[in-house]
Enzyme design. Structure first.
Site, PDB file in Angstrom:
ATOM      1  N   ILE A  62      -1.986 -22.260  13.516  1.00 47.09           N
ATOM      2  CA  ILE A  62      -3.308 -21.648  13.661  1.00 47.09           C
ATOM      3  C   ILE A  62      -3.698 -20.835  12.420  1.00 47.09           C
ATOM      4  O   ILE A  62      -4.844 -20.422  12.295  1.00 47.09           O
ATOM      5  CB  ILE A  62      -3.366 -20.743  14.913  1.00 47.09           C
ATOM      6  CG1 ILE A  62      -2.333 -19.616  14.814  1.00 47.09           C
ATOM      7  CG2 ILE A  62      -3.172 -21.560  16.174  1.00 47.09           C
ATOM      8  CD1 ILE A  62      -2.448 -18.591  15.917  1.00 47.09           C
TER       9      ILE A  62
ATOM     10  N   HIS B 280       0.814 -12.196   5.671  1.00 48.37           N
ATOM     11  CA  HIS B 280       2.134 -12.590   6.191  1.00 48.37           C
ATOM     12  C   HIS B 280       3.181 -12.530   5.070  1.00 48.37           C
ATOM     13  O   HIS B 280       3.774 -13.547   4.694  1.00 48.37           O
ATOM     14  CB  HIS B 280       2.053 -14.000   6.777  1.00 48.37           C
ATOM     15  CG  HIS B 280       2.461 -14.077   8.216  1.00 48.37           C
ATOM     16  ND1 HIS B 280       1.799 -13.396   9.211  1.00 48.37           N
ATOM     17  CD2 HIS B 280       3.471 -14.748   8.840  1.00 48.37           C
ATOM     18  CE1 HIS B 280       2.365 -13.645  10.373  1.00 48.37           C
ATOM     19  NE2 HIS B 280       3.384 -14.449  10.182  1.00 48.37           N
TER      20      HIS B 280
ATOM     21  N   ASN C 183       6.824 -10.134  10.484  1.00 46.23           N
ATOM     22  CA  ASN C 183       5.503  -9.660  10.072  1.00 46.23           C
ATOM     23  C   ASN C 183       4.745  -8.949  11.195  1.00 46.23           C
ATOM     24  O   ASN C 183       4.053  -7.961  10.938  1.00 46.23           O
ATOM     25  CB  ASN C 183       4.671 -10.834   9.543  1.00 46.23           C
ATOM     26  CG  ASN C 183       5.223 -11.389   8.248  1.00 46.23           C
ATOM     27  OD1 ASN C 183       5.100 -10.790   7.205  1.00 46.23           O
ATOM     28  ND2 ASN C 183       5.866 -12.555   8.336  1.00 46.23           N
TER      29      ASN C 183
ATOM     30  N   MET D 271       6.327  -5.523  11.754  1.00 48.90           N
ATOM     31  CA  MET D 271       6.081  -4.684  10.574  1.00 48.90           C
ATOM     32  C   MET D 271       4.628  -4.217  10.523  1.00 48.90           C
ATOM     33  O   MET D 271       4.341  -3.058  10.188  1.00 48.90           O
ATOM     34  CB  MET D 271       6.408  -5.459   9.303  1.00 48.90           C
ATOM     35  CG  MET D 271       7.848  -5.350   8.845  1.00 48.90           C
ATOM     36  SD  MET D 271       8.354  -3.667   8.400  1.00 48.90           S
ATOM     37  CE  MET D 271       7.239  -3.319   7.026  1.00 48.90           C
TER      38      MET D 271
ATOM     39  N   ARG E 299       2.611  -3.719  13.036  1.00 50.44           N
ATOM     40  CA  ARG E 299       2.409  -2.696  14.061  1.00 50.44           C
ATOM     41  C   ARG E 299       3.088  -1.388  13.667  1.00 50.44           C
ATOM     42  O   ARG E 299       2.544  -0.292  13.890  1.00 50.44           O
ATOM     43  CB  ARG E 299       2.918  -3.215  15.411  1.00 50.44           C
ATOM     44  CG  ARG E 299       2.079  -4.381  15.947  1.00 50.44           C
ATOM     45  CD  ARG E 299       2.517  -4.799  17.341  1.00 50.44           C
ATOM     46  NE  ARG E 299       3.818  -5.451  17.365  1.00 50.44           N
ATOM     47  CZ  ARG E 299       4.017  -6.757  17.147  1.00 50.44           C
ATOM     48  NH1 ARG E 299       3.002  -7.544  16.845  1.00 50.44           N
ATOM     49  NH2 ARG E 299       5.230  -7.278  17.222  1.00 50.44           N
TER      50      ARG E 299
ATOM     51  N   TYR F 185      -4.815  -9.934  21.596  1.00 49.26           N
ATOM     52  CA  TYR F 185      -4.350  -9.543  20.256  1.00 49.26           C
ATOM     53  C   TYR F 185      -4.472 -10.717  19.288  1.00 49.26           C
ATOM     54  O   TYR F 185      -5.063 -10.607  18.206  1.00 49.26           O
ATOM     55  CB  TYR F 185      -2.906  -9.064  20.367  1.00 49.26           C
ATOM     56  CG  TYR F 185      -2.185  -8.752  19.072  1.00 49.26           C
ATOM     57  CD1 TYR F 185      -2.526  -7.639  18.298  1.00 49.26           C
ATOM     58  CD2 TYR F 185      -1.119  -9.544  18.647  1.00 49.26           C
ATOM     59  CE1 TYR F 185      -1.828  -7.334  17.140  1.00 49.26           C
ATOM     60  CE2 TYR F 185      -0.408  -9.248  17.492  1.00 49.26           C
ATOM     61  CZ  TYR F 185      -0.767  -8.139  16.733  1.00 49.26           C
ATOM     62  OH  TYR F 185      -0.073  -7.839  15.589  1.00 49.26           O
TER      63      TYR F 185
END
Length: 340
Positions: A138, A180, A186, A189, A191, A221
């Site tokens: 995606i 990323h 990722n 990290m 958050r 999210y």
């Protein structure tokens, strides 16, 4: 003359209203929490923060298991899950020593968060990476060769921006996930670093369990991330994160009745003594196991209204659920409210 980098985002009226609401809630918390209450909430919310952030990445540990790890107790669980929890506990303990716009601190944080889990810790990825969902790519992240300059620009923007930290932290979080920069880790990290940015604005945010709310709204999210990418504007993600921050702040406000969904209220009313998943589903007349888990069970666990009877074995066929003290108080207040 070089033009300074500025990530694309729009500050909408909705965003401004959310920022104002958060400021009001923070003021109320600062006035209500005494030192003892703050310390007690800090431990509880730190555990919820870590459990929520790791659960988004597939970690199976419960709040009770992470509490046991924090207390130095042995936990029967997959070794990788235990390692992730230990790493996260160590990383969040370092918040006070890190600068949000320091690249060396960012790399050190990744090293601490991912130690023993992957080989490329504390360094940017050296190959291409894509974000998968339901077996499909995606999002294709920028080429690895572009990562150092993109991260340098983003950190420099963060250091110099005069945008409100609530907005800047969400912009950084989105841009970080878009880039990323690491081979793995990722999500957690991004958050962690948003929490750090907010903590530098107000220390209260060191232990506001925003990740716990993000976990409870995980599909939203990812939808907000995708919509921001589609629009080339992180406003959808900013609004989502600000709503999660509001919910998290409301959840730690001293009160008898926490903010819960109608589905969780139904679950609490149906829970009698100790009951297994199948019995609960039958009592609620629900046939979709995934819907029950995502809309009823996980949110109730996330806010601490119910607990597992076998926290060390979350996937056991003998697993049952019971009301916590917090859940019983909430249910009693709800029943009193319903009584004419």
């Amino acid at each position: 003359m070089d033009k300074k980098y500025h990530p694309p985002f729009t500050i909408t009226p909705s965003i401004l209203n959310l920022v104002a609401r958060i400021s009001e809630l923070i003021g109320g918390l600062d006035a209500r929490l005494d030192h003892e209450s703050a310390l007690r909430l800090r431990r509880i919310n730190r555990i919820r923060t870590i459990q929520g952030s790791l659960a988004i990445e597939g970690n199976t540990l419960s709040e009770e298991q992470i509490t046991a790890i924090l207390d130095g107790k042995h936990v029967v669980a997959p070794p990788k899950d235990v390692q992730e929890a230990r790493n996260a506990l160590a990383a969040y303990d370092c918040l006070e020593s890190w600068s949000a716009h320091s690249e060396s601190d960012l790399l050190a944080a990744h090293d601490r968060l991912m130690a023993g889990l992957i080989d490329e810790v504390g360094m940017y990825r050296r190959s291409g990476v894509g974000v998968m969902a339901d077996g499909e790519v995606i999002h294709m992240a920028p080429p690895a060769g572009r990562v150092p300059i993109l991260m340098s620009e983003l950190l420099q923007w963060l250091a110099n921006t005069d945008v409100h930290p609530l907005i800047a932290s969400s912009v950084f979080h989105y841009e970080f996930e878009f880039i990323h920069p690491f081979a793995d880790g990722n999500g957690r990290m991004g958050r962690l670093w948003q929490t750090l940015i907010l903590f530098r604005w107000n220390p209260l945010f060191a232990d506001v369990p925003v990740e716990n709310l993000v976990h409870a709204h995980q599909s939203e999210y990812y939808t907000a991330l995708q919509e921001s990418t589609r629009q080339t504007d992180s406003a959808p993600f900013i609004e989502f994160m600000l709503r999660m921050i509001i919910s998290a702040l409301q959840g730690i406000t001293p009160q008898v009745t926490p903010q819960v969904t109608p589905q969780v209220r139904e679950l609490l009313r149906a829970l009698k003594g100790e009951m297994g998943r199948e019995a609960l589903q039958a009592a609620l007349e629900l046939h979709d196991r995934k819907s029950f888990r995502e809309r009823y069970l996980r949110p109730a666990l996330a806010v601490g209204l119910i607990a597992m009877t076998l926290p060390d074995k979350p996937n056991s066929r003998l697993q049952q659920y019971r009301l916590t003290d917090k859940g019983r108080k909430y249910l009693a207040a709800l029943q009193q409210k319903d009584t004419p």
